[in-house]
Scaffold this active site. Structure first.
Site, PDB file in Angstrom:
ATOM      1  N   HIS A  15     -10.254   0.600  -9.761  1.00 27.79           N
ATOM      2  CA  HIS A  15     -11.470   0.003  -9.174  1.00 27.79           C
ATOM      3  C   HIS A  15     -12.494   1.085  -8.848  1.00 27.79           C
ATOM      4  CE1 HIS A  15      -9.234   1.403  -5.690  1.00 27.79           C
ATOM      5  NE2 HIS A  15     -10.369   1.380  -5.007  1.00 27.79           N
ATOM      6  N   ASP A  59     -15.418   1.624  -5.674  1.00 26.97           N
ATOM      7  CA  ASP A  59     -15.481   1.107  -4.301  1.00 26.97           C
ATOM      8  C   ASP A  59     -16.686   0.196  -4.056  1.00 26.97           C
ATOM      9  OD1 ASP A  59     -13.167   2.446  -3.522  1.00 26.97           O
ATOM     10  OD2 ASP A  59     -14.289   4.295  -3.133  1.00 26.97           O
ATOM     11  N   HIS A 108     -10.834   4.705  -9.709  1.00 24.78           N
ATOM     12  CA  HIS A 108      -9.645   5.402  -9.209  1.00 24.78           C
ATOM     13  C   HIS A 108      -8.528   4.410  -8.938  1.00 24.78           C
ATOM     14  CE1 HIS A 108     -12.239   4.417  -5.802  1.00 24.78           C
ATOM     15  NE2 HIS A 108     -11.147   4.322  -5.057  1.00 24.78           N
ATOM     16  N   ARG A 159     -11.129   7.661   4.804  1.00 31.25           N
ATOM     17  CA  ARG A 159     -12.121   7.485   3.739  1.00 31.25           C
ATOM     18  C   ARG A 159     -13.500   7.208   4.324  1.00 31.25           C
ATOM     19  NH1 ARG A 159     -12.055   2.628  -0.608  1.00 31.25           N
ATOM     20  NH2 ARG A 159     -13.854   1.818   0.538  1.00 31.25           N
TER      21      ARG A 159
HETATM   22  C1  SIN Z   1      -9.036   3.986  -2.253  1.00 32.14           C
HETATM   23  O1  SIN Z   1      -8.985   3.190  -3.178  1.00 32.14           O
HETATM   24  O2  SIN Z   1     -10.079   4.252  -1.691  1.00 32.14           O
HETATM   25  C2  SIN Z   1      -7.763   4.685  -1.811  1.00 32.14           C
HETATM   26  C3  SIN Z   1      -7.370   5.795  -2.711  1.00 32.14           C
HETATM   27  C4  SIN Z   1      -6.113   6.470  -2.247  1.00 32.14           C
HETATM   28  O3  SIN Z   1      -5.588   6.148  -1.171  1.00 32.14           O
HETATM   29  O4  SIN Z   1      -5.637   7.363  -2.955  1.00 32.14           O
END
Ligand code: SIN
Length: 283
Positions: free
Chosen positions: A98, A100, A259, A274
């Protein structure tokens, strides 16, 4: 200290050394990190000893910060999402490809992730270049996609039904808290191919977490082509993989990358902070 930038794969990703995010970066240092982000799509900075305030201050230099519309933030820091998987949890947050917040009218420009606690092994994050995914398509499909827009909808994953279908992707209730009732959702329509506002390169902009259908088409009509794109965009040669160490930071450009948080460390705890930076309207 001079800053060095070392690519980690031909597709995307670079390790950036010589940056200390616990103090305010000078304009030149900040420009070097920003340039590396534009050149490599995702940059990794190891051994950072930072407080939540430092992360927020650094991220805010790129633009206004997103407050996550679906999940509760870290106490006292509305712009920080604490991503937690506890030893007893089976599901993780972000465990499918995905970009973000694509369901917002102004999705995230970039996100920064800081490793507070990591498992002894596992819990890596994969990244994929949506420039390469777009460029590898045939001219015929590029032409077809350039005229299409797609709907991005939180109901793809943030409903109990979706959770059951997917086997869970957004964390068990005990570990991550929602801030929205389940019947409320966010939805936005974006071009399927977007032009990066800073590099001018074209990137594929659909993702399997949030893209539900093409505009003016049903989900069933959209599914064959979307499924093809969701599979195509994760080809290994478009990706890199980051092995976390405690104190590492990843900063990725959501306008041209996707990611995937690997969920391969059951029985261990992983805690990440995050911060996402608000972007423009994709065009
Ligand atoms: C996310 O999708 O923002 C999380 C990525 C992660 O925890 O590695």
């Amino acid at each position: 200290m001079s800053i060095t930038v070392h690519p980690v794969s031909p597709a995307l990703g670079a390790e950036v050394a010589g940056v200390d995010l616990s103090r305010r970066l000078g304009a030149e240092e900040f420009d070097t990190v920003h340039r590396a982000l534009l050149d490599h799509g995702v940059v990794f900075l190891r051994d950072q000893e930072v407080q939540p305030r430092d992360l927020v201050d650094f991220a805010a230099r790129f633009g206004p910060l997103n407050v996550h519309p679906m999940m509760k933030p870290l106490d006292g820091y509305p712009a920080i999402l604490e991503i937690v998987k506890n030893p007893e949890d089976r599901h993780n947050f972000g465990g499918s490809w995905h970009t973000d917040l694509s369901y917002l009218a102004r999705p995230a420009l970039a996100s920064l992730l800081y490793a507070r606690e990591i498992p002894p092994v596992g819990g890596d994050t994969l990244f994929a270049s949506m420039y390469l995914a777009y460029e590898a398509l045939s001219d015929g499909l590029k032409g077809l996609l350039s005229g299409l827009r797609a709907v991005h909808d939180t109901r793809r994953i943030y409903t109990p039904d979706a959770q059951r279908r997917l086997g869970g992707t957004i964390g068990d209730a005990a570990s991550m808290r929602r801030n929205r009732p389940e019947d409320q959702h966010e939805e936005a329509v974006h071009p399927v191919v977007r032009t990066h506002p800073e590099t001018g390169r074209r990137a594929l902009y659909v993702n399997c977490n949030f893209t539900s259908r093409f505009e003016d088409m049903t989900e069933a009509e959209s599914a064959p082509l979307l499924d093809f794109l969701f599979t195509h965009l994760q080809r290994p040669e478009f990706t890199c993989r980051f092995r976390w160490t405690e104190g590492a930071v990843a900063l990725w450009d959501n306008r041209c990358t996707q990611h995937y948080a690997l969920n391969d460390y059951h029985g261990h705890r992983r805690v990440m902070h995050r911060v996402s930076i608000e972007g423009d309207r994709p065009a």
